[in-house]
Design an enzyme around this catalytic site. Sequence first.
Site, PDB file in Angstrom:
ATOM      1  N   ASN A 167       0.857  -1.186   0.000  1.00 35.95           N
ATOM      2  CA  ASN A 167       0.000   0.000   0.000  1.00 35.95           C
ATOM      3  C   ASN A 167       0.892   1.234   0.000  1.00 35.95           C
ATOM      4  O   ASN A 167       1.355   1.686   1.051  1.00 35.95           O
ATOM      5  CB  ASN A 167      -0.930  -0.012   1.211  1.00 35.95           C
ATOM      6  CG  ASN A 167      -1.955  -1.119   1.136  1.00 35.95           C
ATOM      7  OD1 ASN A 167      -2.915  -1.036   0.372  1.00 35.95           O
ATOM      8  ND2 ASN A 167      -1.741  -2.178   1.908  1.00 35.95           N
ATOM      9  N   GLU A 168       1.138   1.762  -1.182  1.00 37.85           N
ATOM     10  CA  GLU A 168       2.055   2.873  -1.356  1.00 37.85           C
ATOM     11  C   GLU A 168       1.413   4.186  -0.899  1.00 37.85           C
ATOM     12  O   GLU A 168       0.199   4.261  -0.671  1.00 37.85           O
ATOM     13  CB  GLU A 168       2.462   2.979  -2.829  1.00 37.85           C
ATOM     14  CG  GLU A 168       3.171   1.747  -3.381  1.00 37.85           C
ATOM     15  CD  GLU A 168       4.594   1.595  -2.879  1.00 37.85           C
ATOM     16  OE1 GLU A 168       4.971   2.272  -1.891  1.00 37.85           O
ATOM     17  OE2 GLU A 168       5.344   0.789  -3.458  1.00 37.85           O
ATOM     18  N   PRO A 169       2.212   5.259  -0.746  1.00 37.11           N
ATOM     19  CA  PRO A 169       1.652   6.565  -0.414  1.00 37.11           C
ATOM     20  C   PRO A 169       0.493   6.924  -1.344  1.00 37.11           C
ATOM     21  O   PRO A 169       0.583   6.747  -2.564  1.00 37.11           O
ATOM     22  CB  PRO A 169       2.848   7.508  -0.620  1.00 37.11           C
ATOM     23  CG  PRO A 169       4.034   6.659  -0.292  1.00 37.11           C
ATOM     24  CD  PRO A 169       3.691   5.301  -0.823  1.00 37.11           C
ATOM     25  N   SER A 171      -2.524   5.532  -0.770  1.00 34.35           N
ATOM     26  CA  SER A 171      -3.514   4.478  -0.572  1.00 34.35           C
ATOM     27  C   SER A 171      -4.589   4.936   0.409  1.00 34.35           C
ATOM     28  O   SER A 171      -4.298   5.602   1.406  1.00 34.35           O
ATOM     29  CB  SER A 171      -2.844   3.202  -0.043  1.00 34.35           C
ATOM     30  OG  SER A 171      -1.961   2.661  -0.999  1.00 34.35           O
ATOM     31  N   THR A 186      10.139   2.068  -3.805  1.00 36.01           N
ATOM     32  CA  THR A 186       9.964   0.640  -3.514  1.00 36.01           C
ATOM     33  C   THR A 186      10.680  -0.207  -4.549  1.00 36.01           C
ATOM     34  O   THR A 186      11.320  -1.216  -4.215  1.00 36.01           O
ATOM     35  CB  THR A 186       8.463   0.284  -3.490  1.00 36.01           C
ATOM     36  OG1 THR A 186       7.818   1.079  -2.487  1.00 36.01           O
ATOM     37  CG2 THR A 186       8.257  -1.177  -3.164  1.00 36.01           C
TER      38      THR A 186
END
Length: 644
Positions: A167-169, A171, A186
């Site tokens: 869940n990347e920035p 999300s 990532t």
Amino acid sequence: MSRISHKKAGTNEKTRFEKIHTEIMDNSVKASKAVASEIASLIKVKELQGDPCVLGLATGSSPIKVYDELVRMHKEEGLSFKNVYTFNLDEYYPMQPDALQSYVRFMKEYLFDHIDIPKENIHIPDGTLKQEDVYAFCQKYEQRLEELGGLDLQILGIGRTGHIGFNEPGSSVNSRTRMITLDSITRIDAASDFFGEEYVPRKAITMGVGTIMKANRIILMAWGEGKANIIKRTVEGPVTYETPASFLQNHPNTTFVIDDAAGAELTREKTPWLVGTCQWEEALTKRAVIWLCQKLEKPILKLTDRDYNDNGMSDLVAERGSAYDINIEIFNKMQRTITGWPAGKPNADDTYRPERAEPAKKRTIIFSPHPDDDVISMGGTFIRLYDQGHEVHVAYQTSGNIAVFDDDVVRFADFVKDYSEAFQLEDKVAKELFDRITKQLKNKKPGEVDPKEVQKIKGLIRRGEAKAGCRYVGTEVKSHFLDMPFYETGLVKKKPIGKKDVQIIVDLLQEIKPHQIYAAGDLSDPHGTHRVCLDAIFKALEELKNKKEKWLKDCWVWLYRGAWQEWDISDIEMAVPISPEELLRKRRAIFKHQSQKDRPLFPGSDSREFWQRAEQRNRGTADLYDKLGLPEYEAIEAFKRYHF
């Protein structure tokens, strides 16, 4: 065994800045055992109740020791997983389950193949699906989880972007299992596992933040200095989409379990005088005064009583009498760390010097985890040790063979072939070597392990560069290539340290009987090799200590840091000034490592070349000393003494 407490965040004065309950433990081994103990207890309770135990599992380096302990408990204590259902957080997309980087393979190797969990109870996102089938799969993933009553316990790691799962920035807090696009940071962090950023998948399937937040209990683990900043931001900062892990502040039963290094930036650890009464021992006083200087942008000797009083340090002034006395004490301590004689100055009073004057000529070993850490991390000190007439040995602990581009192997094989032809050598071995190597590399798939022959050539390339670096420093420098077995997997993932690794170090130390040891204390190395290499040195020293080796009493150990991070200025115990000429010589020594020049295979998140990182870090350290009111130098290399 250490236990994880279930207190709420900020329940005492020390933790009042923290919004998530955080347990700081001495090291990752102790912390991992505590996490494994809680998981085992939950499994047993659920078994007694006749209910399934539903676990959310993570991959990466953080949970490895937890899985090791669970496997041990299964084999030695009879812990059964027959009532356990697991749901993994994520998987790269696309990804074959038997690929080296697959999380299916990871879970089998570290846990599932060693316990009695039924195969049908294991759930991992499927990286082999057609893209149009992913949505339906994710819906079924969520549905199956709900049928089992949701997650009893979810374990997490945390990425440098603050991601949990993938869940990347950006999300949403309500997000569910889905396909996402990976953040560039990532992908850079994963580049080493895939032998190059270009081979890292751009997408992944991940459990959503909303799914994670529905777990009854969440434990997030983080180890090492590299996680310290994101832990502080997550635990003490605001809840924000830019840091998805910060959503955990709103979960009613979350605990962060971290080691000392990962907790180093938390207020209670870094500036404890801001959260309560302190025991003002020597090290803390030094750290606090330097912090105050940096905050106020003042040199040490210009700090006033009011500066101390206005910044939570009034009790220090009350205890010591005045700012003037404190300033003089800390100024002298910092000044005494500076020395142009890293192995001691002969015929000098060494009362306040970091190193001993005698013996005037010392035997020194520089341990270099990779074949270039010696010159990158302490090249100026290395040069000075040699120039000042000491017997200098460099021990290259690993071959460094995974960090060489395939093109370099072809180039060297081509040279051997051309050499054979140029001197009219009839031996066909050179041509056969070139043909064989080029064929092997042509058929190699992205991320695939090199054939043994290619690994050997890559190791020889690094070895030749290391020798060239030593020759540049001085012809009498003695190099030792240890090729520690733990490293020789052909993968970024290494084997655990073994007895053979430690024995190699023991044998070398017994042979040389050094007065000084320099070792890499750069535990933020993202690939973990530095940490393992240092552990092997510590284990070897402990073994020699138990044998009561007399020479060990006269041996001092100095820790340097490498391309990833410098010591905090308050931790520095020996600061070696580097002149402009020595800095240029250091750069040229680094240039001898041509396979790492321009673009190393595993650069990490820093796009600068290693020589640029080293020079800017060394100049930065000198600038910090200058701002504290100490002498101004071109550059400084820093060391911390290890007492064993």
